[in-house]
Design an enzyme around this catalytic site. Structure first.
Site, PDB file in Angstrom:
ATOM      1  N   THR A   1       5.172 -25.327 -50.502  1.00  0.00           N
ATOM      2  CA  THR A   1       3.777 -25.221 -50.019  1.00  0.00           C
ATOM      3  C   THR A   1       3.473 -26.836 -49.629  1.00  0.00           C
ATOM      4  O   THR A   1       4.254 -27.808 -49.978  1.00  0.00           O
ATOM      5  CB  THR A   1       2.740 -25.205 -51.540  1.00  0.00           C
ATOM      6  N   HIS A  58     -10.133 -29.050 -56.774  1.00  0.00           N
ATOM      7  CA  HIS A  58      -8.908 -29.444 -57.096  1.00  0.00           C
ATOM      8  C   HIS A  58      -8.702 -30.751 -57.559  1.00  0.00           C
ATOM      9  O   HIS A  58      -9.617 -31.388 -57.570  1.00  0.00           O
ATOM     10  CB  HIS A  58      -7.969 -29.347 -55.766  1.00  0.00           C
ATOM     11  N   LYS A  62      -5.500 -34.414 -54.712  1.00  0.00           N
ATOM     12  CA  LYS A  62      -5.389 -33.388 -53.721  1.00  0.00           C
ATOM     13  C   LYS A  62      -6.363 -33.758 -52.419  1.00  0.00           C
ATOM     14  O   LYS A  62      -7.600 -33.738 -52.594  1.00  0.00           O
ATOM     15  CB  LYS A  62      -5.492 -31.835 -53.979  1.00  0.00           C
ATOM     16  N   GLY A  67      -4.557 -24.406 -48.843  1.00  0.00           N
ATOM     17  CA  GLY A  67      -4.067 -23.658 -47.983  1.00  0.00           C
ATOM     18  C   GLY A  67      -4.335 -22.160 -48.652  1.00  0.00           C
ATOM     19  O   GLY A  67      -4.658 -21.212 -47.661  1.00  0.00           O
ATOM     20  N   THR A  68      -4.558 -22.016 -49.725  1.00  0.00           N
ATOM     21  CA  THR A  68      -5.148 -20.585 -50.251  1.00  0.00           C
ATOM     22  C   THR A  68      -6.452 -20.419 -49.775  1.00  0.00           C
ATOM     23  O   THR A  68      -6.789 -19.030 -49.242  1.00  0.00           O
ATOM     24  CB  THR A  68      -5.122 -20.727 -51.937  1.00  0.00           C
TER      25      THR A  68
END
Length: 176
Positions: A1, A58, A62, A67-68
């Site tokens: 990821t 998050h 981050k 990406g999700t």
């Protein structure tokens, strides 16, 4: 990821290496994403006229957009025909105070992924909401372990190196 996906793919393919490259290694999250992609393909514009709102939280380390979230938003945009702008419209929470208010447990501040996607009809009388909340990193470690077992079986089979996705891992049923 994470990282430069195109570069990762290029590096692995040029070496005929085995790899699982995915924006998310959590099996259940990947299964949800695949289901949404399938819905979007089968029923484009089923939610035409609905407005999409997205909030994701998050840990504060981050910096980028999840990406999700990008993958789920892509499917929901196809379903809704919404002009949602990933750069402008997503509400990204990256501070403890906002994350706590969003429902993240205090002991998950250093590792969490809480996402809420809301589709609301133009008159506000109908609302659909999809939510997935992860505290900690166990779900990702479990998916990674399954991906390693999957790759080991591919290497053992004698096939040429290939880049796979977590969808491939799920599709083969290589899960513990």
């Amino acid at each position: 990821t994470g990282g430069d996906r195109e570069q990762l793919m290029s590096d692995m393919e040029s070496r005929d290496a085995f790899a699982v490259i995915a924006p998310n290694m959590g099996k259940q999250i990947v299964a949800m994403q695949a289901g949404l992609e399938d819905l979007a393909e089968k029923f484009p514009s089923a939610f035409a006229g609905y407005k999409l709102e997205v909030t994701e939280s998050h840990q504060k380390t981050k910096a980028d957009t999840s990406g999700t979230a990008k993958a789920v938003i892509g499917s929901l945009k196809t379903l809704s025909d919404d002009d949602f702008d990933l750069e402008e419209d997503i509400k990204m929470l990256r501070d403890d105070e906002s994350s706590l208010a969003f429902g993240v447990p205090e002991d998950a501040m250093n590792g969490h992924a809480f996402h809420t996607y809301t589709l609301t009809s133009s008159d506000g009388s109908v609302q659909f909401q999809l939510q997935h909340n992860v505290s900690g990193r166990t779900v990702y470690a479990e998916g990674t372990a399954d991906a390693v077992k999957f790759l080991a079986s591919k290497v053992k089979s004698g096939m040429e190196g290939k880049v796979f996705s977590m969808i491939d891992v799920l599709s083969e049923g290589a899960l513990e």
